[in-house]
Design a protein around this motif. Structure first.
Motif, PDB file in Angstrom:
ATOM      1  N   THR A 173      36.320  32.810  38.069  1.00 26.01           N
ATOM      2  CA  THR A 173      37.155  32.676  39.261  1.00 26.01           C
ATOM      3  C   THR A 173      38.487  33.384  39.072  1.00 26.01           C
ATOM      4  N   MET A 174      38.891  34.134  40.094  1.00 27.89           N
ATOM      5  CA  MET A 174      40.199  34.783  40.117  1.00 27.89           C
ATOM      6  C   MET A 174      40.830  34.476  41.469  1.00 27.89           C
ATOM      7  N   TRP A 175      42.124  34.236  41.475  1.00 31.16           N
ATOM      8  CA  TRP A 175      42.851  34.024  42.730  1.00 31.16           C
ATOM      9  C   TRP A 175      43.302  35.388  43.223  1.00 31.16           C
ATOM     10  N   GLY A 176      42.416  36.068  43.901  1.00 28.54           N
ATOM     11  CA  GLY A 176      42.679  37.425  44.355  1.00 28.54           C
ATOM     12  C   GLY A 176      42.045  38.416  43.401  1.00 28.54           C
ATOM     13  N   VAL A 177      42.077  39.680  43.784  1.00 29.98           N
ATOM     14  CA  VAL A 177      41.486  40.708  42.941  1.00 29.98           C
ATOM     15  C   VAL A 177      42.476  41.805  42.580  1.00 29.98           C
ATOM     16  N   GLY A 178      43.508  41.980  43.397  1.00 27.19           N
ATOM     17  CA  GLY A 178      44.518  43.003  43.140  1.00 27.19           C
ATOM     18  C   GLY A 178      45.711  42.417  42.404  1.00 27.19           C
TER      19      GLY A 178
END
Length: 87
Positions: free
Chosen positions: A48-53
């Motif tokens: 899980t990542m909070w956003g990708v950029g």
């Protein structure tokens, strides 16, 4: 939990995102993905990542470049590390 791979642990305001840091981040993302891929399938839940950029991360203002895509949502070596780790 959330995955951000920081490369500016000392919060150095003068740091630049060098090729050396890009390689280090590539290797860290590849390690995470390869460990995930090595687990039994029933234990593979996801990453899980909070956003990708990078600008989506709370770490961006340190400065840091913690996510697989840059501020323009272009793939970074970190993205390649994820892909290579799952191979």
């Amino acid at each position: 939990s959330e995955l951000d791979v920081a490369v500016n642990r000392d919060n150095d305001k003068q740091i630049a995102y060098t090729n050396e840091l890009k390689k280090l981040q590539y290797e860290r993302y590849m390690t995470v993905a390869s460990v995930m891929a090595s687990l039994q399938e029933k234990q593979q839940y996801g990453i899980t990542m909070w956003g990708v950029g990078d600008t989506d991360s709370y770490l961006y203002s340190n400065p840091d470049w913690p996510l697989p895509f840059d501020e323009n949502y272009q793939r970074k070596k970190a993205y390649d590390g994820l892909i290579d780790g799952f191979k």
